[in-house]
Design an enzyme around this catalytic site. Structure first.
Site, mmCIF file in Angstrom:
data_model
loop_
_atom_site.group_PDB
_atom_site.id
_atom_site.type_symbol
_atom_site.label_atom_id
_atom_site.label_comp_id
_atom_site.label_asym_id
_atom_site.label_seq_id
_atom_site.Cartn_x
_atom_site.Cartn_y
_atom_site.Cartn_z
ATOM 1 N N VAL A 109 -5.964 3.013 -0.968
ATOM 2 C CA VAL A 109 -4.503 3.115 -1.015
ATOM 3 C C VAL A 109 -3.845 1.879 -1.611
ATOM 4 C CG1 VAL A 109 -4.384 4.731 0.906
ATOM 5 C CG2 VAL A 109 -4.195 2.269 1.356
ATOM 6 N N TYR B 39 -1.558 -9.855 10.208
ATOM 7 C CA TYR B 39 -1.345 -8.445 10.538
ATOM 8 C C TYR B 39 0.117 -8.206 10.916
ATOM 9 C CZ TYR B 39 -1.854 -4.037 13.122
ATOM 10 O OH TYR B 39 -1.715 -2.753 13.594
ATOM 11 N N LYS C 231 2.853 -5.847 8.915
ATOM 12 C CA LYS C 231 3.545 -4.747 9.583
ATOM 13 C C LYS C 231 5.047 -4.984 9.632
ATOM 14 C CE LYS C 231 0.138 -1.956 10.731
ATOM 15 N NZ LYS C 231 -0.002 -0.635 10.075
#
Length: 231
Positions: free
Chosen positions: A49, A140, A144
């Site tokens: 992706v 992370y 996000k």
């Protein structure tokens, strides 16, 4: 409306696989995009992706073979516990390429047609660490957090065209991303949660399906099925 096609990234396991199961049970035709086989989906395309060319080619093929994509649910991602001083620059970039870049690549290919047709839904999987932070997971949480900023901005851009863009931000979830020795699985941590347990993937999938199907009044919303981690 006819056959409803839902695109799900990260469909081979964890939250993505749970979303596929939930949507399939609701009568959607599901197409999984993942590097690994997404056995539960009606159709599966092997895709990285983070690669714009691969995503564009896959979505073009889906559109030709199955018709318009009514909903895109983006759950592809990875997780790591690393102190910020030990995070390599390549891992910072990889977190952003997969989490933010993966969603951007999907949206660039599905939302123009959604806007032209006057309907459609995008649901991104963020994380409660984007809201409350997370020790030893700065890369992370930052990725996000970027997802949430993107979702709210794109929602404002596309809502007038009838396209809804929202996100779920689960807390620690009982998936293979959390190894058995994860600090989030320790009884001492679980006892701090109002619900006393990790979130189940199926519960996150319910929230995602709600945003894809029923939440016609939601644009730029962040639902947080997180066992009370962030209240």
């Amino acid at each position: 409306m006819g056959e409803r096609v839902a695109l799900v990234t990260g469909a081979a396991s964890g939250i993505g696989a749970a979303i596929v199961r939930e949507l399939s049970g609701r009568g959607w035709t599901t197409v999984g995009l993942d590097l690994a086989p997404a056995d539960g989906a009606d159709h599966c395309v092997g895709v990285d992706v983070s690669d714009p060319a691969q995503v564009g080619a896959a979505i073009g093929r889906i559109r030709r073979e199955l018709g318009p994509i009514e909903a895109a649910l983006c759950a592809a991602g990875h997780y790591a516990i690393v102190p910020v001083s030990d995070i390599a620059w390549e891992e910072w970039r990889r977190m952003l390429r997969v989490h933010l870049g993966g969603i951007v690549n999907v949206c660039k290919n599905v939302t123009p047609e959604m806007a032209e047709r006057g309907r459609g839904a995008v649901v991104a999987v963020a994380a409660e660490t984007a809201i409350g932070g997370g020790e030893a997971a700065a890369h992370y949480a930052a990725a996000k957090g970027a997802v949430i900023g993107f979702v709210r901005s794109l929602a404002a851009e596309l809502a007038p065209a009838g396209v809804r863009v929202n996100a779920v931000a689960p807390g620690p979830t009982d998936t293979p991303l959390l190894p058995p020795d994860s600090p989030w699985r320790r009884p001492s941590y679980l006892q701090t949660l109002p619900a006393g347990r990790l979130t189940a993937p199926a519960e996150v999938a319910l929230a995602a399906a709600y945003l894809a199907e029923d939440a016609t009044f939601c644009a730029g919303e962040i639902l947080s099925p997180n066992s009370g981690t962030v209240i």
